[in-house]
Design a protein around this motif. Structure first.
Motif, mmCIF file in Angstrom:
data_model
loop_
_atom_site.group_PDB
_atom_site.id
_atom_site.type_symbol
_atom_site.label_atom_id
_atom_site.label_comp_id
_atom_site.label_asym_id
_atom_site.label_seq_id
_atom_site.Cartn_x
_atom_site.Cartn_y
_atom_site.Cartn_z
ATOM 1 N N ASP A 74 13.147 14.456 8.623
ATOM 2 C CA ASP A 74 13.038 14.393 10.085
ATOM 3 C C ASP A 74 11.882 15.219 10.622
ATOM 4 O O ASP A 74 11.227 14.824 11.598
ATOM 5 C CB ASP A 74 14.348 14.870 10.716
ATOM 6 N N SER A 75 11.608 16.343 10.000
ATOM 7 C CA SER A 75 10.601 17.251 10.550
ATOM 8 C C SER A 75 9.168 16.761 10.339
ATOM 9 O O SER A 75 8.245 17.310 10.946
ATOM 10 C CB SER A 75 10.756 18.637 9.925
ATOM 11 N N VAL A 76 8.972 15.747 9.504
ATOM 12 C CA VAL A 76 7.608 15.278 9.236
ATOM 13 C C VAL A 76 7.354 13.863 9.744
ATOM 14 O O VAL A 76 6.225 13.368 9.654
ATOM 15 C CB VAL A 76 7.279 15.357 7.734
ATOM 16 N N LYS A 77 8.377 13.207 10.242
ATOM 17 C CA LYS A 77 8.207 11.834 10.723
ATOM 18 C C LYS A 77 7.138 11.770 11.804
ATOM 19 O O LYS A 77 7.106 12.581 12.723
ATOM 20 C CB LYS A 77 9.535 11.301 11.262
ATOM 21 N N GLY A 78 6.264 10.784 11.650
ATOM 22 C CA GLY A 78 5.189 10.599 12.615
ATOM 23 C C GLY A 78 3.949 11.419 12.319
ATOM 24 O O GLY A 78 2.898 11.205 12.928
ATOM 25 N N ARG A 79 4.052 12.367 11.390
ATOM 26 C CA ARG A 79 2.895 13.210 11.049
ATOM 27 C C ARG A 79 2.431 13.003 9.607
ATOM 28 O O ARG A 79 1.244 13.105 9.314
ATOM 29 C CB ARG A 79 3.255 14.690 11.243
ATOM 30 N N PHE A 80 3.371 12.733 8.714
ATOM 31 C CA PHE A 80 3.052 12.568 7.298
ATOM 32 C C PHE A 80 3.209 11.100 6.903
ATOM 33 O O PHE A 80 4.079 10.398 7.426
ATOM 34 C CB PHE A 80 3.990 13.399 6.422
ATOM 35 N N THR A 81 2.386 10.669 5.937
ATOM 36 C CA THR A 81 2.473 9.310 5.422
ATOM 37 C C THR A 81 2.383 9.336 3.905
ATOM 38 O O THR A 81 1.449 9.906 3.346
ATOM 39 C CB THR A 81 1.344 8.434 5.977
ATOM 40 N N ILE A 82 3.346 8.692 3.244
ATOM 41 C CA ILE A 82 3.328 8.584 1.791
ATOM 42 C C ILE A 82 2.849 7.193 1.413
ATOM 43 O O ILE A 82 3.162 6.205 2.080
ATOM 44 C CB ILE A 82 4.723 8.883 1.195
ATOM 45 N N SER A 83 2.071 7.129 0.335
ATOM 46 C CA SER A 83 1.587 5.848 -0.154
ATOM 47 C C SER A 83 1.468 5.894 -1.664
ATOM 48 O O SER A 83 1.361 6.963 -2.270
ATOM 49 C CB SER A 83 0.240 5.500 0.478
ATOM 50 N N GLY A 84 1.500 4.707 -2.277
ATOM 51 C CA GLY A 84 1.338 4.601 -3.716
ATOM 52 C C GLY A 84 0.079 3.832 -4.045
ATOM 53 O O GLY A 84 -0.472 3.142 -3.186
ATOM 54 N N ASP A 85 -0.378 3.927 -5.297
ATOM 55 C CA ASP A 85 -1.587 3.186 -5.660
ATOM 56 C C ASP A 85 -1.212 1.981 -6.524
ATOM 57 O O ASP A 85 -0.075 1.840 -6.960
ATOM 58 C CB ASP A 85 -2.586 4.100 -6.366
ATOM 59 N N SER A 86 -2.186 1.119 -6.747
ATOM 60 C CA SER A 86 -1.926 -0.141 -7.448
ATOM 61 C C SER A 86 -1.553 0.069 -8.901
ATOM 62 O O SER A 86 -0.917 -0.788 -9.511
ATOM 63 C CB SER A 86 -3.152 -1.052 -7.359
ATOM 64 N N ALA A 87 -1.932 1.193 -9.487
ATOM 65 C CA ALA A 87 -1.591 1.467 -10.880
ATOM 66 C C ALA A 87 -0.136 1.896 -11.021
ATOM 67 O O ALA A 87 0.367 1.984 -12.143
ATOM 68 C CB ALA A 87 -2.505 2.544 -11.444
#
Length: 116
Positions: A62-75
């Motif tokens: 909850d404390s990071v919603k809207g500020r942090f973004t997680i993503s993965g790579d194609s590998a």
């Protein structure tokens, strides 16, 4: 056995940004597996920051919603955490976590310090 190598931590002023990366020694992101980030501040319990699964679904603390973004790579063996609008309360050791066939693996952690 899976090794997780984190990078990208450091010192930043409040309002700034950092990008963390975690590379696994093998492909993680397939079937029901997932990767993510947790953090632990001094005197506090480890808490969820963000997690992403093979289907691309994400979950954030909850404390990071809207500020942090997680993503993965194609590998499918690396995840990134883009952290914007950092606050002093985000100061913690950030740990990468991987779930592979219901076995949990942790990285050694990377320090993030946000100065006011």
């Amino acid at each position: 056995q899976v090794q997780l190598v984190e990078s990208g931590g450091g010192l930043v002023q409040a309002g700034g940004s950092l990008r963390l990366s975690c590379e696994a020694s093998r492909t993680i992101m397939f079937r029901d597996n997932s990767m993510g980030w947790y953090r632990q501040a001094p005197g506090k319990q480890r808490e969820l920051v963000a997690v992403i699964n093979n289907g691309g679904s994400t979950n954030y603390g909850d404390s990071v919603k809207g500020r942090f973004t997680i993503s993965g790579d194609s590998a499918r063996n690396t995840v990134h955490l883009q952290m914007n609008s950092l606050e002093p309360e985000d100061t913690a050791v950030y740990y990468c976590k991987a779930e592979l066939f219901r076995t949990t693996y942790w990285g050694q952690g990377t320090q993030v310090t946000v100065s006011s």
